[in-house]
Design a protein around this motif. Sequence first.
Motif, PDB file in Angstrom:
ATOM      1  N   ALA A  41       0.831  -1.202   0.000  1.00 45.90           N
ATOM      2  CA  ALA A  41       0.000   0.000   0.000  1.00 45.90           C
ATOM      3  C   ALA A  41       0.868   1.256   0.000  1.00 45.90           C
ATOM      4  O   ALA A  41       1.988   1.258   0.520  1.00 45.90           O
ATOM      5  CB  ALA A  41      -0.915   0.003   1.226  1.00 45.90           C
ATOM      6  N   ALA A  42       0.329   2.329  -0.572  1.00 49.98           N
ATOM      7  CA  ALA A  42       1.051   3.601  -0.599  1.00 49.98           C
ATOM      8  C   ALA A  42       0.968   4.275   0.762  1.00 49.98           C
ATOM      9  O   ALA A  42      -0.111   4.405   1.349  1.00 49.98           O
ATOM     10  CB  ALA A  42       0.462   4.503  -1.669  1.00 49.98           C
ATOM     11  N   LEU A  43       2.129   4.694   1.274  1.00 51.75           N
ATOM     12  CA  LEU A  43       2.171   5.439   2.531  1.00 51.75           C
ATOM     13  C   LEU A  43       1.850   6.906   2.303  1.00 51.75           C
ATOM     14  O   LEU A  43       1.199   7.550   3.125  1.00 51.75           O
ATOM     15  CB  LEU A  43       3.566   5.323   3.155  1.00 51.75           C
ATOM     16  CG  LEU A  43       4.009   3.947   3.623  1.00 51.75           C
ATOM     17  CD1 LEU A  43       5.505   3.950   3.940  1.00 51.75           C
ATOM     18  CD2 LEU A  43       3.204   3.511   4.840  1.00 51.75           C
ATOM     19  N   CYS A  44       2.339   7.449   1.175  1.00 48.87           N
ATOM     20  CA  CYS A  44       2.138   8.856   0.861  1.00 48.87           C
ATOM     21  C   CYS A  44       2.708   9.110  -0.531  1.00 48.87           C
ATOM     22  O   CYS A  44       3.229   8.199  -1.185  1.00 48.87           O
ATOM     23  CB  CYS A  44       2.839   9.749   1.888  1.00 48.87           C
ATOM     24  SG  CYS A  44       4.641   9.534   1.933  1.00 48.87           S
ATOM     25  N   GLU A  45       2.632  10.350  -0.967  1.00 46.79           N
ATOM     26  CA  GLU A  45       3.270  10.806  -2.195  1.00 46.79           C
ATOM     27  C   GLU A  45       4.324  11.843  -1.832  1.00 46.79           C
ATOM     28  O   GLU A  45       4.109  12.657  -0.937  1.00 46.79           O
ATOM     29  CB  GLU A  45       2.233  11.443  -3.134  1.00 46.79           C
ATOM     30  CG  GLU A  45       1.139  10.500  -3.608  1.00 46.79           C
ATOM     31  CD  GLU A  45       1.484   9.810  -4.916  1.00 46.79           C
ATOM     32  OE1 GLU A  45       2.315  10.360  -5.668  1.00 46.79           O
ATOM     33  OE2 GLU A  45       0.919   8.737  -5.200  1.00 46.79           O
ATOM     34  N   VAL A  46       5.462  11.810  -2.522  1.00 45.50           N
ATOM     35  CA  VAL A  46       6.500  12.819  -2.294  1.00 45.50           C
ATOM     36  C   VAL A  46       6.849  13.484  -3.617  1.00 45.50           C
ATOM     37  O   VAL A  46       6.570  12.950  -4.694  1.00 45.50           O
ATOM     38  CB  VAL A  46       7.768  12.211  -1.657  1.00 45.50           C
ATOM     39  CG1 VAL A  46       7.473  11.595  -0.305  1.00 45.50           C
ATOM     40  CG2 VAL A  46       8.419  11.197  -2.587  1.00 45.50           C
ATOM     41  N   ALA A  47       7.486  14.644  -3.526  1.00 41.32           N
ATOM     42  CA  ALA A  47       7.832  15.413  -4.718  1.00 41.32           C
ATOM     43  C   ALA A  47       8.769  14.617  -5.625  1.00 41.32           C
ATOM     44  O   ALA A  47       9.705  13.964  -5.153  1.00 41.32           O
ATOM     45  CB  ALA A  47       8.481  16.724  -4.312  1.00 41.32           C
ATOM     46  N   ASP A  48       8.527  14.702  -6.921  1.00 36.12           N
ATOM     47  CA  ASP A  48       9.314  13.980  -7.920  1.00 36.12           C
ATOM     48  C   ASP A  48      10.134  15.005  -8.706  1.00 36.12           C
ATOM     49  O   ASP A  48       9.664  15.610  -9.670  1.00 36.12           O
ATOM     50  CB  ASP A  48       8.374  13.208  -8.850  1.00 36.12           C
ATOM     51  CG  ASP A  48       9.113  12.204  -9.725  1.00 36.12           C
ATOM     52  OD1 ASP A  48      10.356  12.141  -9.639  1.00 36.12           O
ATOM     53  OD2 ASP A  48       8.440  11.489 -10.497  1.00 36.12           O
TER      54      ASP A  48
END
Length: 487
Positions: A41-48
Motif C-alpha cells: 500500500a502507498a504510505l504517501c506521495e512525495v515530490a518527484d
Amino acid sequence: MGEISEAGVVDTVAKELFIGGKWTAAEGGRTFPVLDPSTGAALCEVADASPADGMAALEAASAAQAEWAKTAPRERGEILRRAYQALVDRTEELALLMTLEMGKPLAESRGEIAYAAEFFRWFAEEAVRIGGDYSVAPNGSGRFLVAKQPVGVSLLITPWNFPMAMGTRKIGPAVAAGCSMIIKPAAQTPLSMLALADILAEAGLPEGVLNVLTTSDSGGVMEPLIRDGRARKLSFTGSTAVGRKLLEQCADKVLRTSMELGGNAPFIVFDDADLDAALEGAMLAKMRNIGEACTAANRIYVQKGVAAEFARRLTEKMSALPMGRGTEDGVVVGPLIDQAAVDKVSGLVRDAVDRGAKVLTGGATVDGPGNFYQATVLTEVPLDAEMATEEIFGPVAPIYLFDTEDEVLAAANDTEYGLVSYLYTSDIKRALRVSERLESGMVGLNQGLVSNPAAPFGGIKASGLGREGGKFGIDEFLETKYIAVSL
C-alpha cells in the motif's frame, strides 16, 4: 513524547524538495508514491524532482559554498552535535518511519537510528581536528605549508537499505569539512532523509548547505549535475553496475569520487572455531537487515569436520525466526524491499537447487500481501551456482564445504568484489595469516559485524573506492593544498 501512530509519523514528514533551506514543490507539482513493502500500500506521495529542480539545488549549494567553507570548525561541529542529540531524542518516531518505508523490524530500525546518530557525533569531534603540516625544505631555503580545505559542492547518493545511516555517514563528514551538498535518497525510502533534513535545519545548518532531491528519475536528475562542473565531489553507495556508470560520468569533469559498491562476502568457519560464536556471528552477518546489506554473509564456507553440525544448528536458528510486518512485536524477518527483490532471491535459490543444492529450511515465497521470502538455508551448493558470484540481498544462507586453508582462500577471493570477509578460528597464527590473505577492505575476525562509525568502511576491487567513517572519512571531503614559502 506519547505513542505515535503510523499515519501520524508519516504525516509529520515534509513531502517536498528541500532546496536553499525551503520546502519546495517539484516542477509541475509532480509526485511519486512511497510504498509499504509489507503490504504494497502507498504510505504517501512525495515530490518527484525534475532536471530543472536539480539545477535549482545546484545553484543553492553553489551559492552557499564559499560562506559555509569559512564557518568556524567548532560551529560546524556544534551543528552536528545538536543533530546527533535530536536523532537520539526522536529514535522511536524515526524508527517507525524507517520500518514503514523500508520494512526492517522495529528493533533493527532503532539500532540504525543509534548507528546513524553516531556518525554525527563522531564527525562533530573530527570537525575541529582537521590538520595540516609544516616542514623545512630539504635545502633549508624555504618552508612547506600543507593545508586541508573543503573540496566544495558535493553530490551524495544513498541507497534504500540503510536510509538514515547512509545519509549521516556522508552528510556528517561533508558538514565537518565545510562542504555544501545535494543529496538524493533512493526512491523507495525517501522519508527518512526528508526527516533528517528537517532535523539539520533545526540544528542550525545554514540555508543551501544541504539540499534534498527526491526523484523517480535518478539518472535524469543527477547526470546533469555531475557533468555541470560546479560540483567537485560525488559520494555514492549502491550497486557496482550503477557505480561504474557514475564513474564514467565523473571522468568528464574529473570529480573526486567515493564509491561504496556491491559485496559478495565470504564467511569462513574453520574446524577449530568456537562453534557457538561462529553460529551467532553467522546469524548476525547473514540476517542483519533481512540480508539486504552489502556486508551480508553471501558465501558460508565451513570446514568439513564441523560442517554437518554447523548446518544443523544454523537450520534450527533460521527456521525459528519469526516472520511478519516489521511493526509487529518479535518479528525478525520482515519483507524485502520490493517484488523485484523477491524475484531475484527466488531465481537464485531455484538456480542453486536445479544445480544440486539441498534446501534445509525455507526456500519459498510467502502467500499474501507484501514482499516476503522465507529464511532459507542451503547446503551442497555447487560453485557454479549463480549465487556463488552474485549478491543475494535476501535471507538466504548458502553453505559450501572445504578441506584446506589454501582451498578456502582461493574460493573466497574468487570474486570481483572485495568489501568484507569474515573468519572464525581459535588459532591466532591462522587468524592473522588468513586475514592478511583475504582480498577485502574489511575483515571480521571472530565477529559478524564490522560496521562502526569510528572505523574506516570500504572495499577494494569492484566493491568501491575510498573510505567512510573513522579518521579517514573526512579526508574524502578535503583537498590538500601545498604552500611553498621562500625564506
